[in-house]
Design an enzyme around this catalytic site. Structure first.
Site, mmCIF file in Angstrom:
data_model
loop_
_atom_site.group_PDB
_atom_site.id
_atom_site.type_symbol
_atom_site.label_atom_id
_atom_site.label_comp_id
_atom_site.label_asym_id
_atom_site.label_seq_id
_atom_site.Cartn_x
_atom_site.Cartn_y
_atom_site.Cartn_z
ATOM 1 N N SER A 157 0.848 -1.198 0.000
ATOM 2 C CA SER A 157 0.000 0.000 0.000
ATOM 3 C C SER A 157 0.882 1.247 0.000
ATOM 4 O O SER A 157 2.069 1.178 0.330
ATOM 5 C CB SER A 157 -0.870 -0.028 1.258
ATOM 6 O OG SER A 157 -1.532 1.195 1.419
ATOM 7 N N TYR A 170 -2.420 -0.531 10.297
ATOM 8 C CA TYR A 170 -2.459 -0.838 8.861
ATOM 9 C C TYR A 170 -1.174 -0.364 8.188
ATOM 10 O O TYR A 170 -0.576 -1.084 7.378
ATOM 11 C CB TYR A 170 -3.693 -0.175 8.242
ATOM 12 C CG TYR A 170 -3.940 -0.529 6.782
ATOM 13 C CD1 TYR A 170 -4.270 -1.831 6.410
ATOM 14 C CD2 TYR A 170 -3.857 0.442 5.791
ATOM 15 C CE1 TYR A 170 -4.508 -2.151 5.078
ATOM 16 C CE2 TYR A 170 -4.097 0.128 4.456
ATOM 17 C CZ TYR A 170 -4.420 -1.169 4.107
ATOM 18 O OH TYR A 170 -4.657 -1.484 2.785
HETATM 19 N N1 LIG Z 1 -8.806 -0.343 -1.619
HETATM 20 C C1 LIG Z 1 -7.668 0.339 -1.591
HETATM 21 O O1 LIG Z 1 -7.611 1.568 -1.805
HETATM 22 C C2 LIG Z 1 -6.394 -0.392 -1.292
HETATM 23 C C3 LIG Z 1 -5.209 0.331 -1.359
HETATM 24 C C4 LIG Z 1 -4.020 -0.305 -1.083
HETATM 25 C C5 LIG Z 1 -4.025 -1.640 -0.762
HETATM 26 N N2 LIG Z 1 -5.192 -2.322 -0.686
HETATM 27 C C6 LIG Z 1 -5.105 -3.739 -0.343
HETATM 28 O O2 LIG Z 1 -5.625 -4.503 -1.403
HETATM 29 C C7 LIG Z 1 -6.116 -5.746 -0.899
HETATM 30 C C8 LIG Z 1 -7.544 -5.966 -1.368
HETATM 31 O O3 LIG Z 1 -8.332 -4.898 -0.862
HETATM 32 P P1 LIG Z 1 -9.818 -4.570 -1.364
HETATM 33 O O4 LIG Z 1 -9.887 -3.112 -1.421
HETATM 34 O O5 LIG Z 1 -10.177 -5.404 -2.558
HETATM 35 O O6 LIG Z 1 -10.637 -5.057 -0.078
HETATM 36 P P2 LIG Z 1 -11.891 -6.023 0.055
HETATM 37 O O7 LIG Z 1 -12.894 -5.762 -1.009
HETATM 38 O O8 LIG Z 1 -12.310 -5.904 1.486
HETATM 39 O O9 LIG Z 1 -11.250 -7.455 -0.210
HETATM 40 C C9 LIG Z 1 -10.571 -8.183 0.748
HETATM 41 C C10 LIG Z 1 -11.123 -9.589 0.724
HETATM 42 O O10 LIG Z 1 -10.387 -10.373 1.674
HETATM 43 C C11 LIG Z 1 -11.315 -11.149 2.407
HETATM 44 N N3 LIG Z 1 -10.778 -11.525 3.714
HETATM 45 C C12 LIG Z 1 -10.710 -10.776 4.842
HETATM 46 N N4 LIG Z 1 -10.193 -11.487 5.837
HETATM 47 C C13 LIG Z 1 -9.941 -12.730 5.342
HETATM 48 C C14 LIG Z 1 -9.400 -13.907 5.897
HETATM 49 N N5 LIG Z 1 -9.027 -13.987 7.179
HETATM 50 N N6 LIG Z 1 -9.262 -14.993 5.102
HETATM 51 C C15 LIG Z 1 -9.638 -14.946 3.798
HETATM 52 N N7 LIG Z 1 -10.170 -13.852 3.215
HETATM 53 C C16 LIG Z 1 -10.310 -12.753 3.980
HETATM 54 C C17 LIG Z 1 -12.506 -10.233 2.558
HETATM 55 O O11 LIG Z 1 -13.637 -10.953 2.965
HETATM 56 P P3 LIG Z 1 -14.702 -10.238 3.965
HETATM 57 O O12 LIG Z 1 -15.460 -9.283 3.121
HETATM 58 O O13 LIG Z 1 -15.487 -11.389 4.478
HETATM 59 O O14 LIG Z 1 -13.915 -9.538 5.052
HETATM 60 C C18 LIG Z 1 -12.598 -9.652 1.142
HETATM 61 O O15 LIG Z 1 -13.317 -10.531 0.293
HETATM 62 C C19 LIG Z 1 -5.968 -5.647 0.616
HETATM 63 O O16 LIG Z 1 -4.748 -6.235 1.016
HETATM 64 C C20 LIG Z 1 -5.898 -4.167 0.865
HETATM 65 O O17 LIG Z 1 -5.244 -3.869 2.077
HETATM 66 C C21 LIG Z 1 -6.381 -1.731 -0.954
#
Ligand SMILES: NC(=O)c1ccc[n+]([C@@H]2O[C@H](COP(=O)([O-])OP(=O)(O)OC[C@H]3O[C@@H](n4cnc5c(N)ncnc54)[C@H](OP(=O)(O)O)[C@@H]3O)[C@@H](O)[C@H]2O)c1
Length: 277
Positions: A157, A170
């Protein structure tokens, strides 16, 4: 240079990739792209039914997707998932660690000072992002080590480069993900095979469920002051959309990056390059 090979590099026919958090916003977009590029994809999530919304988009004459249950913090569920994936597709070529996130209880605010952040919330965020990247790398990486080839892609990130305000766990955890990416890249190449590569992407700001509470007002949908500050510090003046990740992801998974390991690629509209002046 073999031009034929060069133009085929993003054809993943016969390759299998597992995506943790594959039912999420970013992981789901990557899953659809990989299936479209003919890969077999295992969408691993702790809530597999969330992947239902992707089904219509997982279309390809060649690639296939399966949804497997797995909790990235429970090594037994990951081992079970690995067996299911191998039964279905045979060998595993790639792992994308996309499970991760933050939560309001681990975020400082006028009502919650740093000194009062509950330890449970801090641990939850730390474990999900760091341990939740290491355990899948152990379970699926072991199989790559046995075969002598494979690709691991972590998701770091912006706050890994310089911490963002309000989200201490985080920020620290994602800095750890970048550090672990470099560590594992060296370890895999030196101890097992130079044909196992480990890299990360560092997305900038993408509006998703895990951060919308920080970036938009719940009632009006308008940008919060934090959301406005992000746009003001992003030279391309917008949030990212999930498709913005795809070029870098396909590159890092494919032979087009055969000599690239241990890097963290910002995909941020210029945020990390801009001093603000
Ligand atoms: N969005 C941004 O701006 C951004 C920026 C930088 C980095 N990121 C990173 O990108 C990655 C994806 O983020 P996203 O924005 O796509 O978030 P997201 O939509 O919340 O996707 C994360 C997924 O991981 C699942 N998850 C959570 N805990 C878990 C566990 N213990 N075991 C298995 N699956 C689990 C979640 O399920 P639940 O819904 O059931 O929790 C969700 O389906 C993350 O690492 C995030 O930190 C995001």
């Amino acid at each position: 240079m073999n031009l034929n090979e060069l133009t085929q590099m993003y054809d993943f026919t016969g390759q299998t990739v597992v995506i943790t958090g594959g039912a999420g916003i970013l992981g789901g977009e990557i899953a659809c792209a990989l299936v479209g590029c003919n890969a077999n994809v295992a969408i691993l999530d702790r809530e597999p039914s969330l992947a239902n919304r992707l089904i219509e988009r997982l279309q390809s004459p060649v690639g296939r997707a399966i949804v497997v249950y797995g909790d990235v913090l429970d090594v037994n569920t990951l081992r079970q998932a690995a067996e299911t994936i191998e039964k279905e597709f045979g060998k595993l070529d790639g792992l994308i660690n996309a499970a991760g996130g933050n939560k309001p209880q681990a975020t400082t605010s006028p009502d919650l000072s740093f000194f009062d952040l509950p330890i449970d919330a801090l641990r939850w965020v730390f474990d999900l992002n760091i341990v939740g990247t290491m355990l899948p790398a152990q379970v699926f990486g072991r199989r790559m080590a046995q075969r002598g080839s494979g690709v691991i892609l972590n998701i770091s990130s912006m706050n890994a480069f310089r911490p963002l305000t309000r989200i201490p766990a985080y920020s620290a955890a994602k800095a750890g993900v970048s550090n672990f990416t470099e560590w594992l890249a060296v370890h895999m190449a030196q101890e097992y095979s130079p044909r196992i590569r480990v890299n990360a992407i560092a997305p900038g700001f993408f509006l998703t469920t895990q951060n919308e509470f920080l970036l938009t007002e719940k009632e009006t949908g308008k940008l919060t002051p934090r959301g406005e500050a992000i746009i003001a510090h992003t030279p391309m003046a917008r949030f990212g959309c999930p498709e913005d990740l795809l070029g870098a992801v396909l590159w890092l998974l494919s032979p087009a990056s055969a000599f690239v390991t241990g890097i963290v690629v910002p995909i941020d509209g210029g945020f990390s390059a801009y001093s603000g002046v």
